[in-house]
Design an enzyme around this catalytic site. Structure first.
Site, PDB file in Angstrom:
ATOM      1  N   THR A 130      23.587  51.963  45.962  1.00  0.00           N
ATOM      2  CA  THR A 130      23.617  51.353  45.014  1.00  0.00           C
ATOM      3  C   THR A 130      24.674  51.760  43.941  1.00  0.00           C
ATOM      4  O   THR A 130      25.166  52.566  44.500  1.00  0.00           O
ATOM      5  CB  THR A 130      22.618  52.089  44.843  1.00  0.00           C
ATOM      6  OG1 THR A 130      21.951  52.066  45.607  1.00  0.00           O
ATOM      7  CG2 THR A 130      21.982  52.685  43.217  1.00  0.00           C
ATOM      8  N   LYS A 153      19.006  47.244  40.370  1.00  0.00           N
ATOM      9  CA  LYS A 153      18.866  49.397  41.111  1.00  0.00           C
ATOM     10  C   LYS A 153      18.841  50.434  40.065  1.00  0.00           C
ATOM     11  O   LYS A 153      18.227  50.306  40.576  1.00  0.00           O
ATOM     12  CB  LYS A 153      19.673  48.112  42.489  1.00  0.00           C
ATOM     13  CG  LYS A 153      19.829  50.197  43.373  1.00  0.00           C
ATOM     14  CD  LYS A 153      17.949  49.873  44.658  1.00  0.00           C
ATOM     15  CE  LYS A 153      18.568  51.609  44.913  1.00  0.00           C
ATOM     16  NZ  LYS A 153      17.005  51.274  45.408  1.00  0.00           N
TER      17      LYS A 153
END
Length: 300
Positions: free
Chosen positions: A101, A176
């Site tokens: 991420t 995300k």
């Protein structure tokens, strides 16, 4: 079959790597502080890379599943980085798949830079839990061109039950961050709601009796409250440090886009405060205890 390199054998990465190995792909892993996941993979046929450059030199596809943008850049750049290894081996068809991420702006910058060396970088951050990683049931939220995704789809299918192509490179990390903003936002709201309720005489059990099964119920709610009600720390294994990192990235992205994101900043600050007081290694549902303790309350 293409040789797969893997850096970042943590809670999520180890499960992904094992499913790649089960899918029949030759696997080369890079060790980090905890060697146990790599040793387990070696016992099942994987090899160990000496460094990140070896991944670039020896592999056709390299997966990264690390904490965030600084770790991604460190693996790619430098004298012993993936780029240097690929250059040294004269490879111009390497694909790097960043499952971390990370920051979309960094992802796009790296992709543009790597393209000059014939290296393709795409982002495929993860949706799911470590249990789903082990079972090969994750979501892959992919930012890629169509041709590269078509090339990688059989590889991704070894560990992803759902492959979501959300746009060009960088779009995966953007989506995300939005997803994690929603999740960490719910975590912040649950923690504060429980404290307000406790101050007013509403127990967590009473709170749950109203929310469970209602329109406000969700998978995230269930795992959060599995900790709140049952004290099961393994119900939602995502650290407060990672929550702070992801909400910080989201707030930074909003600022770069000239979006006034007051809610995002408030959520970020709550997780930042938890990490700054030494609770970064605790899991997200434990934020409920941290907020309650600040008001001399216990939710147990």
């Amino acid at each position: 079959m293409p040789t797969i390199g893997f850096a970042g054998l943590g809670l999520m990465g180890a499960g992904i790597a094992r499913n790649l190995l089960k899918g029949g792909y030759p696997l080369v892993g890079l060790a980090h502080r905890n060697r146990a996941p790599l040793e387990a993979l070696i016992a099942d046929g994987a090899r160990e890379a000496a460094n990140a450059a070896a991944l670039g030199a020896e592999c056709d596809i390299v997966f990264l599943c690390v904490t965030g943008a600084p770790q991604v850049e460190a693996l790619i750049e430098g004298d012993t980085g993936i780029r240097a290894g690929a250059r040294g081996a004269g490879k111009r068809d390497l694909v790097i798949v960043d499952c971390s991420t990370s920051e979309p702006t960094v992802t796009r910058r790296l992709a543009d830079s790597l393209a000059a060396d014939g290296i393709i970088l795409i982002d495929a951050p993860l949706g799911g839990t470590p249990t789903q990683a082990e079972a090969g049931e994750l979501q892959a939220i992919v930012g890629s061109d169509d041709a590269t995704l078509a090339r990688l789809r059989p590889v991704l299918e070894t560990w992803a039950a759902k492959i979501l192509h959300v746009g060009p490179v960088g779009a995966g990390h953007t989506m995300k961050l939005l997803n994690n903003f929603l999740a960490m936002g719910y975590g912040a709201i649950f923690a504060e709601a429980l404290t307000i309720g406790a101050k007013a005489g509403i127990t967590p059990q009473t709170f749950d009796s109203v929310i469970r099964g209602s329109r406000m119920d969700s998978g995230f709610y269930r795992t959060f409250f599995q900790y709140v009600l049952e004290r099961d720390r393994d119900a939602h294994r995502f650290t407060l440090a990672n929550a702070h990192k992801d909400t910080r990235y989201l707030a930074d992205l909003a600022e770069a886009l000239n979006v006034e994101a007051g809610v995002a900043k408030a959520v970020r600050d709550l997780y930042a405060g938890a990490e700054s007081q030494g609770d970064g290694d605790r899991f997200v549902p434990e934020l409920s205890d941290i907020v309650a303790a600040r008001h001399q309350l216990s939710l147990v």
